[in-house]
Design an enzyme around this catalytic site. Structure first.
Site, PDB file in Angstrom:
ATOM      1  N   SER A  83     -16.324 -18.130  24.931  1.00 28.06           N
ATOM      2  CA  SER A  83     -15.820 -19.245  25.887  1.00 28.06           C
ATOM      3  C   SER A  83     -15.825 -20.327  25.360  1.00 28.06           C
ATOM      4  O   SER A  83     -16.417 -21.034  24.517  1.00 28.06           O
ATOM      5  CB  SER A  83     -16.854 -19.258  27.126  1.00 28.06           C
ATOM      6  OG  SER A  83     -17.115 -17.974  27.831  1.00 28.06           O
ATOM      7  N   ARG A 106     -19.547 -22.832  30.958  1.00 31.93           N
ATOM      8  CA  ARG A 106     -19.930 -21.249  31.510  1.00 31.93           C
ATOM      9  C   ARG A 106     -19.068 -21.246  32.565  1.00 31.93           C
ATOM     10  O   ARG A 106     -19.540 -20.827  33.870  1.00 31.93           O
ATOM     11  CB  ARG A 106     -21.559 -21.315  31.719  1.00 31.93           C
ATOM     12  CG  ARG A 106     -22.248 -21.145  30.531  1.00 31.93           C
ATOM     13  CD  ARG A 106     -23.647 -20.552  30.644  1.00 31.93           C
ATOM     14  NE  ARG A 106     -24.330 -21.275  31.788  1.00 31.93           N
ATOM     15  CZ  ARG A 106     -24.984 -22.507  31.514  1.00 31.93           C
ATOM     16  NH1 ARG A 106     -25.214 -22.904  30.094  1.00 31.93           N
ATOM     17  NH2 ARG A 106     -25.691 -23.139  32.316  1.00 31.93           N
ATOM     18  N   ASP A 125     -24.021 -19.262  35.788  1.00 31.46           N
ATOM     19  CA  ASP A 125     -23.300 -18.924  34.850  1.00 31.46           C
ATOM     20  C   ASP A 125     -21.873 -18.327  35.655  1.00 31.46           C
ATOM     21  O   ASP A 125     -21.726 -17.190  36.150  1.00 31.46           O
ATOM     22  CB  ASP A 125     -23.562 -17.849  33.889  1.00 31.46           C
ATOM     23  CG  ASP A 125     -22.617 -17.524  33.059  1.00 31.46           C
ATOM     24  OD1 ASP A 125     -21.473 -17.805  32.974  1.00 31.46           O
ATOM     25  OD2 ASP A 125     -23.163 -16.930  31.823  1.00 31.46           O
ATOM     26  N   ARG A 152     -18.952 -17.573  34.401  1.00 33.54           N
ATOM     27  CA  ARG A 152     -17.774 -16.835  33.615  1.00 33.54           C
ATOM     28  C   ARG A 152     -17.580 -15.414  33.976  1.00 33.54           C
ATOM     29  O   ARG A 152     -18.251 -14.830  34.600  1.00 33.54           O
ATOM     30  CB  ARG A 152     -18.487 -16.785  32.187  1.00 33.54           C
ATOM     31  CG  ARG A 152     -18.488 -18.219  31.425  1.00 33.54           C
ATOM     32  CD  ARG A 152     -19.115 -18.029  30.008  1.00 33.54           C
ATOM     33  NE  ARG A 152     -20.506 -17.802  30.093  1.00 33.54           N
ATOM     34  CZ  ARG A 152     -21.112 -17.717  28.996  1.00 33.54           C
ATOM     35  NH1 ARG A 152     -20.698 -17.791  27.907  1.00 33.54           N
ATOM     36  NH2 ARG A 152     -22.385 -17.386  29.073  1.00 33.54           N
TER      37      ARG A 152
END
Length: 247
Positions: free
Chosen positions: A70, A111, A143, A145
């Site tokens: 990421s 994130r 988070d 993501r």
């Protein structure tokens, strides 16, 4: 249950020489895509003998080494030591180049909360919160993501099975749910500095918490299947089966 995703296609591919501040250099075949579910400009970098890795996979051999990484502007570009992202990117480039595989560079800064929000989170961390608590204090997820685009890119490149270069069990869980077979999770290095010690400790605690939750869920699911096989009625939804469970 695996999640179905729309099919993405390769938009363009080009060879790009890469060089890192410590002098390490390699060459990447950089792929861009059309049809990614979030519409962002994510990239796949084929490193080392990535084409040979695809051939070996198609012949039933070992899957390629893959890291979904990421984006971290502060760490990847400016060398910030508040995180370990820059060193992990550097390590991943060399290890994947040596093995043959893909680095997926995902545009989900902080994130998944974005660059400005990440900087806001830094301010809260300076006030005493850890990296996950800071996200929550901003009204965001710990988070955010999502690896749907990573699964799309792998499918487009013809990579249904991978060796996952990551310390994060959530990456493996999400990719598995999205139809990617993770045959092995390969650990990355630990890049500790005085500036990121608290950050790394929070990450390690979160990873351990995730793995424990997954182990408990697997044990409970196995217990429920065993009861059904033995002719016992499964526990009602939302209630833990009435059998001993080691914690």
């Amino acid at each position: 249950m695996r999640e179905a995703l729309p099919v993405a296609t390769v938009r363009t591919q080009v060879t790009v020489p890469l060089a890192f501040p410590d002098g390490y250099a390699t060459t990447a075949r950089v792929f861009s895509f059309k049809g990614l579910v979030d519409g962002r400009e994510h990239l796949a970098l084929g490193l080392g003998d990535w084409a040979g890795a695809l051939d070996r996979l198609a012949a039933g051999g070992e899957p390629p080494l893959v890291r979904p990484h990421s984006e971290c502007l502060t760490g990847d570009v400016f060398g910030s030591q508040r995180c370990d992202c820059g060193p992990q990117l550097r390590e991943a480039a060399q290890r994947i180049a040596e093995a043959g595989g893909f680095l997926l560079y995902l545009r989900q800064e902080g994130r998944g909360i974005g660059l400005y929000a990440k900087l806001d989170a830094y301010a809260l961390q300076d006030a005493g919160l850890d990296t996950y608590q800071a996200n929550l204090a901003l009204g965001r997820g710990e988070d955010e993501r999502d690896y749907s685009v990573a699964a799309q890119m792998l499918a487009t490149l013809g990579v249904p099975r991978i060796r996952l270069l990551s310390n994060n069990p959530d990456k493996a869980e999400q990719l598995t749910r999205l139809g990617v077979t993770v045959v092995e999770r390969v650990s990355t290095g630990i890049f500790l500095s005085p500036a990121n010690a608290d950050y790394l400790a929070a990450k390690a605690a979160k990873a351990a918490e995730t793995e424990l939750a997954e182990a408990r869920a697997a044990a409970e699911a196995g217990a429920a299947r065993s009861e059904v096989a033995d002719g016992a009625a499964p526990a009602p939804a939302g209630r833990t089966p009435d059998r001993p469970f080691s914690r």
